[in-house]
Write an enzyme that holds these catalytic residues in place. Structure first.
Site, short mmCIF file in Angstrom:
data_model
loop_
_atom_site.label_atom_id
_atom_site.label_comp_id
_atom_site.label_asym_id
_atom_site.label_seq_id
_atom_site.Cartn_x
_atom_site.Cartn_y
_atom_site.Cartn_z
CE LYS A 1 -1.89 3.04 1.93
NZ LYS A 1 -1.70 4.44 1.53
N GLY B 1 6.51 5.44 8.65
CA GLY B 1 5.70 6.66 8.63
C GLY B 1 5.68 7.32 10.00
CD GLU C 1 12.33 4.28 9.58
OE1 GLU C 1 12.18 5.18 10.45
OE2 GLU C 1 12.53 4.51 8.38
#
Ligand code: NAD
Length: 481
Positions: free
Chosen positions: A177, A230, A252
């Site tokens: 995605k 993100g 992360e």
């Protein structure tokens, strides 16, 4: 204008077939605000179809491929990425607003990830374990099955390479995605994967909104592992959704990374790293060096030289290949400028000049250097995700370590000193996932495990570590007498 693509950018790729979605989203060029194209707005049903296709691949052709054959698919994919470097560079320049030289470096890094993981695919071994008489015990490394990859807009190609590349090498079937602000290189990568001979369903791509397609993927019970890069806020949501299905998740989440400059540092060598690690990709880098800690004895010299460097930088549309392009969107520009209001009581010692002819609808912000800044000031604590750095003076090594470790984050740190003993002490004392000594980023090597501590996240990607993350260890104990 968007170059001609070998696929419709408003389609998703599910089970090897390009197909439309019921609804689409506009994609905007952040350099001038112009419309680029429509992209898919994947729904829960589209994501479900992608997960189902991934399961079919895992139960079918993809499952039957040997590690050697998976590696060869990745070899071909890396070669195709290299052959399409120009197109990938153009797409990232238009989509992310990333200056062409930086976009090209990302395309080459994507090829490097394919090369690295192609070679590594058949080199992940289990082990034999000495055990009781009459037993033979060994371990197997097996794929999770279906892995979900939720990727941001700042380094799409690099993040896809390190996460999808490693997952495919281990034999997982992936559902990717990409971010709604930047998904063209993800689609092109999926197109090339199909050309490279990956079986249908081994890699599926479902662009769309985070709250729709992203959330649908994160909570899908058919996904066996999640990889997310993100914001901290979204990372928390994804970890909670993963907990519902009791699946592992790699997070992360960014940082407030320091570079520490001691009085014995080689300032000439350090200077480009001090500045560029804050301004690369307009500061929209999880490992941006947004805090520069400088020994008080050399503070004025380093601050003056960094200020000169800020004034010499060039801002412009990404296709002109300036030093600094726009932010990803006007939404990010507004967010950044709102956070920057916290700097109102700080001395701004340099600004990069803004050219008069910048496109008025571009998402440009002015790079600014602040110092001296108290280490507990919001500007020294919060991630702004834009072209701004703060300078923090210190007097002792102990104080420098305390300041460096004094945020909620812990992604990377840089240390500039000629003292070997100090290098060793700091490598241990800094609470981060990576420490760079007399460099910053080490050229981004695909071989180097990467990830954070604290609110920077957990789990490791890149290098061999990613292969362990994207596999499960099974222990086999055979009793044979
Ligand atoms: P974000 O975390 O909202 O988006 C990143 C990815 O997650 C995108 O693909 C998005 O569609 C998806 N997403 C968003 N909400 C989701 C949800 N509820 N469930 C599943 N997926 C979801 O980041 P953003 O809003 O694009 O940027 C905001 C801030 O995040 C930035 O200013 C920056 O501080 C941080 N950020 C960090 C990195 C990084 O590399 N660590 C990258 C991008 C953004």
């Amino acid at each position: 204008m968007l170059p001609t693509l070998p696929f419709d950018p408003s389609y998703v790729l599910i089970g090897g077939t390009w197909r439309p979605t019921a609804d689409t989203l506009p994609l905007v060029n952040p350099s001038d605000g112009s419309a680029l194209c429509e992209i898919a707005r994947s729904s829960e049903a589209d994501v479900d179809a992608a997960v189902t296709a991934a399961h079919s691949a895992r139960d079918g052709a993809w499952c039957k491929m040997s590690a050697l054959e998976r590696g060869r698919c990745l070899t071909r994919l890396g070669q195709l990425v290299l052959e399409h470097t120009d197109l990938l560079t153009t797409l990232e320049t238009l989509d992310v607003g990333k200056p062409a030289t930086q976009a090209r470096a990302d395309a080459i890094a994507l090829a490097r990830y394919c090369e690295f993981y192609s070679g590594a695919a058949d080199k992940v071994h289990g082990e034999t374990i000495p055990y009781l008489d009459g037993y033979t015990v060994y371990t197997l490394r097996e794929p999770h099955g279906v892995t979900g990859h939720i990727v941001p807009w700042n380094y799409p190609m690099q993040i896809i390479g390190r996460s999808v590349g490693a997952a495919l090498a281990m034999g997982n079937a992936c559902v990717l995605k990409p971010a709604e602000d930047a998904c063209l290189t993800a689609l092109m990568f999926a197109y090339l994967a199909k050309e490279a001979g990956f079986p249908d369903g081994a890699l599926n791509v479902v662009p769309g909104l985070g709250s729709e397609a992203g959330a649908a993927l994160a909570r899908h019970p058919g996904v066996h592992h999640l990889s997310f890069t993100g914001s901290v806020q979204t990372g928390k949501t994804i970890q909670m959704l993963a907990a519902e299905n009791v699946v592992p998740v790699t997070l992360e989440l960014g940082g407030k990374s320091p570079q520490i400059v001691f009085e014995d540092a080689d300032i000439d060598a350090a200077l480009p790293f001090l500045v560029n690690a804050g301004l690369q990709n307009a500061g929209q880098t999880c490992s941006a060096a947004s805090r520069i800690l400088i020994h008080r004895r050399i503070y004025d010299t380093v601050a003056a030289r960094m200020a000169d460097a800020y004034r010499a930088k060039i801002i412009g549309p990404a296709s002109n290949d300036p030093d600094i392009g726009p932010l990803i969107s006007t939404k990010q520009k507004t967010r950044f400028e709102t956070l920057l209001k916290a700097a109102h009581d700080l001395p701004c010692i340099a600004e990069t000049p803004m050219p008069d002819d910048l496109p008025p609808n571009g998402a440009y912000v002015q790079p600014r250097l602040y110092g001296p800044v108290p280490s507990d000031h919001p500007m020294a604590q919060d991630e702004l995700f834009g072209p701004v750095q703060v300078l923090i003076p210190f007097d002792t090594e102990e104080e420098a370590v305390k300041i460096a470790n004094g945020t909620i984050y812990g992604l990377v740190a840089g240390v500039w000193t000629e003292s070997g003993a100090r290098q060793m002490r700091l490598a241990k004392a800094l609470k981060t996932g990576q420490v760079f000594i007399n460099n910053y980023g080490a050229g981004g090597g695909v071989e180097l495990p990467f990830g954070g501590v604290g609110k920077s996240g957990h789990g490791r990607e890149k290098g061999f570590e990613a292969l362990y993350s994207f596999s499960i260890l099974k222990t086999v104990a055979a009793r044979h007498g």
